[in-house]
Design an enzyme around this catalytic site. Structure first.
Site, PDB file in Angstrom:
ATOM      1  N   ILE A 214       0.822  -1.207   0.000  1.00  0.00           N
ATOM      2  CA  ILE A 214       0.000   0.000   0.000  1.00  0.00           C
ATOM      3  C   ILE A 214       0.858   1.260   0.000  1.00  0.00           C
ATOM      4  O   ILE A 214       0.557   2.235  -0.695  1.00  0.00           O
ATOM      5  CB  ILE A 214      -0.947  -0.011   1.216  1.00  0.00           C
ATOM      6  CG1 ILE A 214      -2.033  -1.073   1.006  1.00  0.00           C
ATOM      7  CG2 ILE A 214      -1.575   1.360   1.448  1.00  0.00           C
ATOM      8  CD1 ILE A 214      -2.904  -1.320   2.209  1.00  0.00           C
ATOM      9  N   GLU A 215       1.936   1.249   0.768  1.00  0.00           N
ATOM     10  CA  GLU A 215       2.773   2.444   0.886  1.00  0.00           C
ATOM     11  C   GLU A 215       3.482   2.799  -0.418  1.00  0.00           C
ATOM     12  O   GLU A 215       3.515   3.966  -0.818  1.00  0.00           O
ATOM     13  CB  GLU A 215       3.817   2.249   1.992  1.00  0.00           C
ATOM     14  CG  GLU A 215       3.257   2.246   3.405  1.00  0.00           C
ATOM     15  CD  GLU A 215       2.868   3.636   3.882  1.00  0.00           C
ATOM     16  OE1 GLU A 215       3.208   4.625   3.203  1.00  0.00           O
ATOM     17  OE2 GLU A 215       2.221   3.726   4.939  1.00  0.00           O
TER      18      GLU A 215
END
Length: 208
Positions: free
Chosen positions: A6-7
């Site tokens: 996600i990051e």
């Protein structure tokens, strides 16, 4: 693994702004959080000296977050680990160290509890509840009816949870955050972020 996905999409998008520039600008031209970023600037300079990194070459986000897991400098110094035992803590280019470092962060700062859930489903049984905007469990399952909620069956009545309301295309859905929900909030204080991490991790687990 889901956090790194996600990051930064597993290291594909880690930021293209010099961290030194970001932190310097925010330290002196952003009064509202200047003290925080001055600390991060100091931590960054100490980090580059300790890890033998070139402060002029490291790039990251506009806020100064770095590497696969988008660690701020103080988190890099305090929680990064040499997970492949090559003698270097490298969360900028080494995915093995990055995964180990995220796990270490959650374990030490978040007090992560292995083999336990992040959230469980809940159901509304009355009017739309007025829920507290917090991340730490504060109410026992046995008292949920006072908020107009109930848990899924077979959940211990003495378990402490934090009720969560999420908006969807049909209205609202409800969840109960457990201790690991609070643990993930130490990484990012957003219920949408935490739920994205949870749902992504559940999807990844299907392929393991």
């Amino acid at each position: 693994a889901s956090i790194i996905g996600i990051e930064t999409k597993y290291g594909k998008i880690t930021g293209n702004i010099r961290v030194l520039d970001s932190l310097s600008t925010l330290s002196f031209d952003y009064p509202r959080r200047a003290e925080f970023f001055k600390i991060q600037l100091e931590e960054f300079l100490l980090l580059t000296e300790e890890e033998d990194l070139d402060a002029l070459k490291i790039k990251g986000s506009i806020a100064g977050a770095m590497g696969y897991g988008q660690f701020m400098p103080d988190s890099y110094r305090n929680y990064a680990v040499d997970f492949d035992f090559d003698g270097k803590r490298d969360i900028l280019d080494n995915p093995v160290d990055a995964i180990g470092s995220v796990a270490n962060f959650l374990s030490k700062k978040g007090k992560w509890e292995p083999n336990t859930k992040v959230v469980i489903k809940a159901q509304r049984i009355g009017e739309r509840p007025n829920l507290r905007s917090v991340f730490k469990p504060y109410i026992m399952v046995s008292n949920l009816e006072s908020l107009g909620l109930k848990s899924i069956p077979n959940v211990q009545s003495g378990l402490e949870v934090v009720p969560i309301e999420l908006e969807n295309h049909e209205g609202y859905e409800y969840w109960l955050g457990l201790r690991n929900y609070h643990s993930l909030s130490r990484y990012n204080k957003s219920k949408l972020y935490i739920m994205a991490v949870y749902e992504f991790s559940e999807s990844l687990a299907e392929f393991l």
